[in-house]
Scaffold this active site. Sequence first.
Site, PDB file in Angstrom:
ATOM      1  N   GLU A   1       0.813  -1.222   0.000  1.00 28.70           N
ATOM      2  CA  GLU A   1       0.000   0.000   0.000  1.00 28.70           C
ATOM      3  C   GLU A   1       0.846   1.272   0.000  1.00 28.70           C
ATOM      4  OE1 GLU A   1      -2.822  -0.537   3.187  1.00 28.70           O
ATOM      5  OE2 GLU A   1      -3.597  -2.398   2.318  1.00 28.70           O
TER       6      GLU A   1
ATOM      7  N   ASN B   1       2.220  -4.906  -3.282  1.00 27.59           N
ATOM      8  CA  ASN B   1       0.824  -5.270  -3.060  1.00 27.59           C
ATOM      9  C   ASN B   1       0.018  -4.013  -2.747  1.00 27.59           C
ATOM     10  OD1 ASN B   1      -1.183  -7.431  -2.618  1.00 27.59           O
ATOM     11  ND2 ASN B   1      -1.150  -6.788  -0.470  1.00 27.59           N
TER      12      ASN B   1
ATOM     13  N   HIS C   1     -10.307  -6.152  -2.630  1.00 22.47           N
ATOM     14  CA  HIS C   1     -11.358  -5.938  -1.631  1.00 22.47           C
ATOM     15  C   HIS C   1     -12.479  -5.147  -2.329  1.00 22.47           C
ATOM     16  CE1 HIS C   1      -9.060  -7.436   1.737  1.00 22.47           C
ATOM     17  NE2 HIS C   1      -8.060  -6.622   1.464  1.00 22.47           N
TER      18      HIS C   1
ATOM     19  N   GLU D   1      -6.032 -10.759  -1.721  1.00 29.98           N
ATOM     20  CA  GLU D   1      -6.858 -10.539  -0.525  1.00 29.98           C
ATOM     21  C   GLU D   1      -8.339 -10.434  -0.882  1.00 29.98           C
ATOM     22  OE1 GLU D   1      -5.412  -7.324   1.935  1.00 29.98           O
ATOM     23  OE2 GLU D   1      -3.325  -7.657   1.331  1.00 29.98           O
TER      24      GLU D   1
ATOM     25  N   ASP E   1     -12.201 -10.337  -1.305  1.00 25.82           N
ATOM     26  CA  ASP E   1     -13.493 -10.507  -0.655  1.00 25.82           C
ATOM     27  C   ASP E   1     -14.462  -9.521  -1.287  1.00 25.82           C
ATOM     28  OD1 ASP E   1     -12.756  -8.088   0.613  1.00 25.82           O
ATOM     29  OD2 ASP E   1     -12.244  -9.083   2.487  1.00 25.82           O
TER      30      ASP E   1
END
Length: 331
Positions: free
Chosen positions: A148, A189, A225, A254, A256
């Site tokens: 990030e 990432n 996400h 990651e 979802d």
Amino acid sequence: MRTRLAVGAAVLVVLAQTSPASAAGPLKHTTNRWVGSAVAAQHLSAEADYKKVLTREFDSVTPENEMKWGTVEAVRGQYDWSGADAIVGYAKKTGKSIRGHTLVWHSQLPDWVDDLEAAELRGVVRQHIAVEAGRFRGKIRAWDVVNEAFNEDGTRRQTVFQDKLGDGYIADAFRWAHAADPKARLYINDYNVEGLNPKSDAVYDLVKSLKRQGVPIHGVGIQAHLSLMYGFPSGVRENIARFAALGVDVAITEADVRIPLPVTPEKLTAQADYFGQVWDACHAVKRCVEFTTWGFTDRHSWVPDVFPGEGAACLFDENLRPKPAYHRLHG
């Protein structure tokens, strides 16, 4: 207007109509890519059903918090490897690959790191990477080395690392990680870089620059996400393909999909579509080598605590029943 009881009953009907997970075989057997989930050591040790489903369905695991700096060295010079070691031990015993997460991140960072002057900070970051990546040398398939690093507009995020060490800290982190564990695949990432936008453009430009400099960067991690409150990102497949064209791997790291509560059958269908679009985009590009979700059960999802009014973001519900999204990935 439908009552909450009616909505809940309808959701149960949808879940009941789907075949059990075992009928189609575990997710890890549906693809030649790594299929993983983030995992918490405490749940592995305390919940037999959680461990059973994780072991059955996935061939890769990512420690949720156990390898973050704030966990392993909250007090300078005092290390706690208990959670990380437990997950690494579980992976070895069950034959699973491990994604290390994460070496350099501005969040979940010990307070003492923020107080360091630039020269000392540089040495401390180098030591942290050497100690952690070195401890698990040869056991980690891939590391999220820097996490990030960008704002939504593509500018560098103002973190203690960016502010005190400058633009070069990212290249340095990759060089130090490679020295500590030469066989691990090293990734940058980030979130909101699924599609074509200023943030993913910035990551693309950085990776291109690092490759040109000979920095040992091997992949781009796309967190994924997502939320039904927003439209599905545009250009996901094209974005993955352009990163791959730089000569690096791509991983969905990651994934979802948050649902505005309450849950309805229609929302579960939409969630399945979002998961499926990411899955399909990854499978359309040869160098998209991994599809990992951020947890696999709503029982332990991070979403409700961070996004009030949203939830049910995982492939399995709180009782570990597979949801329509799970079956969409088998499709």
